[in-house]
Design a protein around this motif. Structure first.
Motif, PDB file in Angstrom:
ATOM      1  N   THR A  13       0.718  -1.264  -0.106  1.00  0.00           N
ATOM      2  CA  THR A  13       0.150  -0.008  -0.050  1.00  0.00           C
ATOM      3  C   THR A  13       0.779   1.108  -0.039  1.00  0.00           C
ATOM      4  O   THR A  13       1.948   1.169   0.456  1.00  0.00           O
ATOM      5  N   ILE A  14       0.349   2.348  -0.667  1.00  0.00           N
ATOM      6  CA  ILE A  14       1.149   3.487  -0.674  1.00  0.00           C
ATOM      7  C   ILE A  14      -0.187   4.492  -0.009  1.00  0.00           C
ATOM      8  O   ILE A  14      -1.187   4.663  -0.760  1.00  0.00           O
ATOM      9  N   GLY A  15       0.280   5.221   1.215  1.00  0.00           N
ATOM     10  CA  GLY A  15      -0.874   6.019   1.641  1.00  0.00           C
ATOM     11  C   GLY A  15      -2.265   5.144   2.012  1.00  0.00           C
ATOM     12  O   GLY A  15      -2.199   4.273   2.466  1.00  0.00           O
ATOM     13  N   GLU A  16      -3.047   5.862   1.261  1.00  0.00           N
ATOM     14  CA  GLU A  16      -4.459   5.090   1.147  1.00  0.00           C
ATOM     15  C   GLU A  16      -4.802   4.207   0.044  1.00  0.00           C
ATOM     16  O   GLU A  16      -5.547   3.518   0.069  1.00  0.00           O
ATOM     17  N   THR A  17      -3.698   4.151  -0.860  1.00  0.00           N
ATOM     18  CA  THR A  17      -3.882   3.339  -2.164  1.00  0.00           C
ATOM     19  C   THR A  17      -3.403   2.027  -2.178  1.00  0.00           C
ATOM     20  O   THR A  17      -2.228   1.609  -1.481  1.00  0.00           O
ATOM     21  N   THR A  18      -4.127   0.798  -2.316  1.00  0.00           N
ATOM     22  CA  THR A  18      -3.817  -0.472  -2.383  1.00  0.00           C
ATOM     23  C   THR A  18      -3.268  -0.823  -3.672  1.00  0.00           C
ATOM     24  O   THR A  18      -4.000  -0.754  -4.381  1.00  0.00           O
ATOM     25  N   LEU A  19      -1.939  -1.199  -3.703  1.00  0.00           N
ATOM     26  CA  LEU A  19      -1.263  -1.556  -4.910  1.00  0.00           C
ATOM     27  C   LEU A  19      -1.370  -3.235  -5.197  1.00  0.00           C
ATOM     28  O   LEU A  19      -1.563  -3.697  -6.280  1.00  0.00           O
ATOM     29  N   LEU A  20      -1.372  -3.800  -4.090  1.00  0.00           N
ATOM     30  CA  LEU A  20      -1.364  -5.330  -3.972  1.00  0.00           C
ATOM     31  C   LEU A  20      -2.033  -5.706  -2.796  1.00  0.00           C
ATOM     32  O   LEU A  20      -1.837  -5.604  -1.875  1.00  0.00           O
TER      33      LEU A  20
ATOM     34  N   GLY B  26      -4.028 -11.222 -14.558  1.00  0.00           N
ATOM     35  CA  GLY B  26      -4.823 -10.361 -13.653  1.00  0.00           C
ATOM     36  C   GLY B  26      -5.437  -9.123 -14.259  1.00  0.00           C
ATOM     37  O   GLY B  26      -4.567  -8.747 -15.537  1.00  0.00           O
ATOM     38  N   ALA B  27      -6.222  -8.417 -14.101  1.00  0.00           N
ATOM     39  CA  ALA B  27      -6.976  -7.312 -14.830  1.00  0.00           C
ATOM     40  C   ALA B  27      -5.813  -6.254 -14.705  1.00  0.00           C
ATOM     41  O   ALA B  27      -4.925  -6.181 -14.057  1.00  0.00           O
ATOM     42  N   ASN B  28      -5.824  -5.121 -15.543  1.00  0.00           N
ATOM     43  CA  ASN B  28      -5.394  -3.803 -15.545  1.00  0.00           C
ATOM     44  C   ASN B  28      -5.429  -3.297 -14.008  1.00  0.00           C
ATOM     45  O   ASN B  28      -6.638  -3.386 -13.717  1.00  0.00           O
ATOM     46  N   GLY B  29      -4.319  -3.056 -13.421  1.00  0.00           N
ATOM     47  CA  GLY B  29      -4.358  -2.569 -12.099  1.00  0.00           C
ATOM     48  C   GLY B  29      -4.306  -3.670 -11.107  1.00  0.00           C
ATOM     49  O   GLY B  29      -4.372  -3.283  -9.741  1.00  0.00           O
ATOM     50  N   ALA B  30      -4.285  -4.865 -11.406  1.00  0.00           N
ATOM     51  CA  ALA B  30      -4.527  -6.010 -10.318  1.00  0.00           C
ATOM     52  C   ALA B  30      -3.223  -6.059  -9.340  1.00  0.00           C
ATOM     53  O   ALA B  30      -3.078  -6.464  -8.302  1.00  0.00           O
ATOM     54  N   GLY B  31      -2.024  -5.581  -9.906  1.00  0.00           N
ATOM     55  CA  GLY B  31      -1.000  -5.530  -8.929  1.00  0.00           C
ATOM     56  C   GLY B  31       0.284  -6.279  -9.484  1.00  0.00           C
ATOM     57  O   GLY B  31       1.198  -6.574  -8.948  1.00  0.00           O
ATOM     58  N   LYS B  32       0.313  -6.732 -10.836  1.00  0.00           N
ATOM     59  CA  LYS B  32       1.212  -7.593 -11.546  1.00  0.00           C
ATOM     60  C   LYS B  32       2.682  -7.108 -11.396  1.00  0.00           C
ATOM     61  O   LYS B  32       3.704  -7.551 -10.897  1.00  0.00           O
ATOM     62  N   THR B  33       2.682  -5.691 -11.710  1.00  0.00           N
ATOM     63  CA  THR B  33       4.002  -4.836 -11.836  1.00  0.00           C
ATOM     64  C   THR B  33       4.281  -4.858 -10.599  1.00  0.00           C
ATOM     65  O   THR B  33       5.703  -4.837 -10.073  1.00  0.00           O
ATOM     66  N   THR B  34       3.417  -4.552  -9.469  1.00  0.00           N
ATOM     67  CA  THR B  34       3.887  -4.117  -8.171  1.00  0.00           C
ATOM     68  C   THR B  34       4.421  -5.435  -7.446  1.00  0.00           C
ATOM     69  O   THR B  34       5.452  -5.370  -6.731  1.00  0.00           O
ATOM     70  N   LEU B  35       4.067  -6.602  -7.914  1.00  0.00           N
ATOM     71  CA  LEU B  35       4.387  -7.937  -7.307  1.00  0.00           C
ATOM     72  C   LEU B  35       5.982  -8.049  -7.672  1.00  0.00           C
ATOM     73  O   LEU B  35       6.770  -8.732  -7.055  1.00  0.00           O
TER      74      LEU B  35
ATOM     75  N   ASP C  55       8.058  -8.405 -17.033  1.00  0.00           N
ATOM     76  CA  ASP C  55       6.581  -7.386 -17.124  1.00  0.00           C
ATOM     77  C   ASP C  55       6.071  -7.435 -18.362  1.00  0.00           C
ATOM     78  O   ASP C  55       6.719  -6.590 -19.240  1.00  0.00           O
ATOM     79  N   GLU C  56       5.373  -8.378 -19.009  1.00  0.00           N
ATOM     80  CA  GLU C  56       4.547  -8.133 -20.365  1.00  0.00           C
ATOM     81  C   GLU C  56       5.772  -7.951 -21.405  1.00  0.00           C
ATOM     82  O   GLU C  56       5.920  -7.174 -22.165  1.00  0.00           O
ATOM     83  N   PRO C  57       6.691  -9.120 -21.552  1.00  0.00           N
ATOM     84  CA  PRO C  57       7.846  -9.170 -22.427  1.00  0.00           C
ATOM     85  C   PRO C  57       7.020  -9.091 -23.712  1.00  0.00           C
ATOM     86  O   PRO C  57       7.957  -9.044 -24.701  1.00  0.00           O
TER      87      PRO C  57
ATOM     88  N   THR D 130       1.489 -11.204 -17.756  1.00  0.00           N
ATOM     89  CA  THR D 130       1.223 -11.244 -19.277  1.00  0.00           C
ATOM     90  C   THR D 130      -0.356 -10.983 -19.497  1.00  0.00           C
ATOM     91  O   THR D 130      -1.282 -11.326 -18.530  1.00  0.00           O
ATOM     92  N   HIS D 131      -0.765 -10.377 -20.767  1.00  0.00           N
ATOM     93  CA  HIS D 131      -2.190 -10.348 -21.143  1.00  0.00           C
ATOM     94  C   HIS D 131      -2.547 -11.340 -22.259  1.00  0.00           C
ATOM     95  O   HIS D 131      -3.528 -11.217 -22.809  1.00  0.00           O
ATOM     96  N   ARG D 132      -1.439 -12.168 -22.825  1.00  0.00           N
ATOM     97  CA  ARG D 132      -1.677 -12.832 -23.934  1.00  0.00           C
ATOM     98  C   ARG D 132      -1.851 -14.382 -23.727  1.00  0.00           C
ATOM     99  O   ARG D 132      -1.063 -14.881 -22.871  1.00  0.00           O
TER     100      ARG D 132
HETATM  101  N1  LIG Z   1       3.340   4.822  -7.292  1.00  0.00           N
HETATM  102  C1  LIG Z   1       1.818   4.587  -7.140  1.00  0.00           C
HETATM  103  N2  LIG Z   1       1.387   5.152  -6.352  1.00  0.00           N
HETATM  104  C2  LIG Z   1      -0.106   4.754  -5.905  1.00  0.00           C
HETATM  105  N3  LIG Z   1      -0.783   3.843  -6.699  1.00  0.00           N
HETATM  106  C3  LIG Z   1      -0.171   3.170  -7.697  1.00  0.00           C
HETATM  107  C4  LIG Z   1       1.156   3.539  -8.060  1.00  0.00           C
HETATM  108  N4  LIG Z   1       1.625   2.651  -9.066  1.00  0.00           N
HETATM  109  C5  LIG Z   1       0.698   1.860  -9.237  1.00  0.00           C
HETATM  110  N5  LIG Z   1      -0.517   2.086  -8.446  1.00  0.00           N
HETATM  111  C6  LIG Z   1      -1.841   1.459  -8.543  1.00  0.00           C
HETATM  112  O1  LIG Z   1      -1.585   0.231  -8.062  1.00  0.00           O
HETATM  113  C7  LIG Z   1      -2.622  -0.510  -8.599  1.00  0.00           C
HETATM  114  C8  LIG Z   1      -1.548  -1.800  -9.340  1.00  0.00           C
HETATM  115  O2  LIG Z   1      -0.623  -1.299 -10.177  1.00  0.00           O
HETATM  116  P1  LIG Z   1       0.182  -2.044 -11.099  1.00  0.00           P
HETATM  117  O3  LIG Z   1       1.044  -1.391 -12.237  1.00  0.00           O
HETATM  118  O4  LIG Z   1       1.062  -3.139  -9.911  1.00  0.00           O
HETATM  119  O5  LIG Z   1      -1.002  -2.998 -11.921  1.00  0.00           O
HETATM  120  P2  LIG Z   1      -0.681  -4.151 -12.937  1.00  0.00           P
HETATM  121  O6  LIG Z   1      -1.414  -5.350 -12.767  1.00  0.00           O
HETATM  122  O7  LIG Z   1       0.636  -4.265 -13.575  1.00  0.00           O
HETATM  123  O8  LIG Z   1      -1.560  -3.432 -14.267  1.00  0.00           O
HETATM  124  P3  LIG Z   1      -1.451  -3.455 -15.748  1.00  0.00           P
HETATM  125  O9  LIG Z   1      -2.057  -4.850 -16.257  1.00  0.00           O
HETATM  126  O10 LIG Z   1      -2.274  -2.405 -16.224  1.00  0.00           O
HETATM  127  O11 LIG Z   1       0.037  -3.390 -16.048  1.00  0.00           O
HETATM  128  C9  LIG Z   1      -3.082   0.168  -9.774  1.00  0.00           C
HETATM  129  O12 LIG Z   1      -4.408   0.519  -9.270  1.00  0.00           O
HETATM  130  C10 LIG Z   1      -2.411   1.422  -9.868  1.00  0.00           C
HETATM  131  O13 LIG Z   1      -3.126   2.489 -10.106  1.00  0.00           O
END
Ligand SMILES: Nc1ncnc2c1ncn2[C@@H]1O[C@H](COP(=O)(O)OP(=O)(O)OP(=O)(O)O)[C@@H](O)[C@H]1O
Length: 208
Positions: free
Chosen positions: A11-18, A35-44, A158-160, A190-192
């Motif tokens: 989490t960053i502040g109030e936002t849940t990334l994963l 996982g869908a866009n924004g699900a947290g793949k890049t964060t993981l 990440d999405e090679p 991946t999304h493919r």
């Molecule tokens: N630095 C940040 N500060 C706050 N929120 C962030 C930050 N980076 C990413 N997020 C949020 O965290 C969530 C997860 O982002 P992430 O990039 O991990 O998703 P993803 O699964 O890789 O998405 P995509 O398929 O679109 O690449 C998203 O809702 C995004 O908006």
């Protein structure tokens, strides 16, 4: 060799990334991270690569906390998450050879390996080009080449497949299969569908 996440959250502040994520990988192979866009793949992937601190739970690679500045960790883990650094005034061949040389290969062996890497990526004909002379897909293939030119046992991608045509996605899969057969764990967001089907396993993240 292992990846381990237990109740991992970011989490960053109030936002849940994963949201709470748990899994264990101990065998070589390709694992599709979906996982869908924004699900947290890049964060993981960033957390596993030691570039993002967890907010809760546990993440371990080979039983140690990921830390990108630890030389032992760096020797085991390679990642392609953002575009890797590229030298504007060096050819593709020179840059791939430089990566090999910086990890201990002799200059002659480095150039031979660099040529083989370009061949595997189907861009042997671009050996003498500079990065700014490439198409987006060719640049992506080169970025993959830079990433796999160093030693590793764990590869985080990440999405090679981005910018790659259908044929080049198959080329990528062939390379990943060969790397997995050589003993590496490959976790690839991946999304493919072709990559999900080509992978031996799947980790699916639900949206936060
Ligand atoms: N630095 C940040 N500060 C706050 N929120 C962030 C930050 N980076 C990413 N997020 C949020 O965290 C969530 C997860 O982002 P992430 O990039 O991990 O998703 P993803 O699964 O890789 O998405 P995509 O398929 O679109 O690449 C998203 O809702 C995004 O908006």
């Amino acid at each position: 060799m292992s990846l381990h996440c237990q109740d991992l959250t970011v989490t960053i502040g109030e936002t849940t990334l994963l949201t709470e994520t748990s899994f264990e990988v101990t065998d070589p192979g390709i694992i599709a991270l979906t996982g869908a866009n924004g699900a947290g793949k890049t964060t993981l992937l960033k957390t596993l690569a030691g570039r993002q601190l967890p907010s809760g739970g546990e993440v371990l690679i080979n039983d140690r906390t990921p830390y990108e500045f630890d030389p032992t960790f760096r020797a085991e883990v390679a990642s392609l998450i953002d575009t890797p650094p590229m030298a504007r005034d060096m050819t593709l061949l020179e840059q791939l050879a430089l990566v090999r040389a910086s990890w201990g290969q002799s200059p002659q062996a480095s150039f031979q390996s660099a040529e083989q890497t370009l061949q595997r990526l189907t861009i042997r004909g671009l050996a003498e080009r500079f990065p700014y002379e490439l198409s987006a897909g060719q640049l992506q293939l080169f970025a993959i080449g830079l990433t796999i030119s160093r030693p590793y046992r764990i590869l985080l991608l990440d999405e090679p497949e981005r910018h790659l045509d259908t044929e080049r996605v198959q080329t990528l899969l062939q390379i990943l299969r060969a790397e997995a057969q050589a003993g590496s764990i490959i976790l690839t967001a991946t999304h493919r569908q072709e990559i999900v089907e080509g992978a031996g396993d799947q980790i699916h993240l639900s949206a936060a």
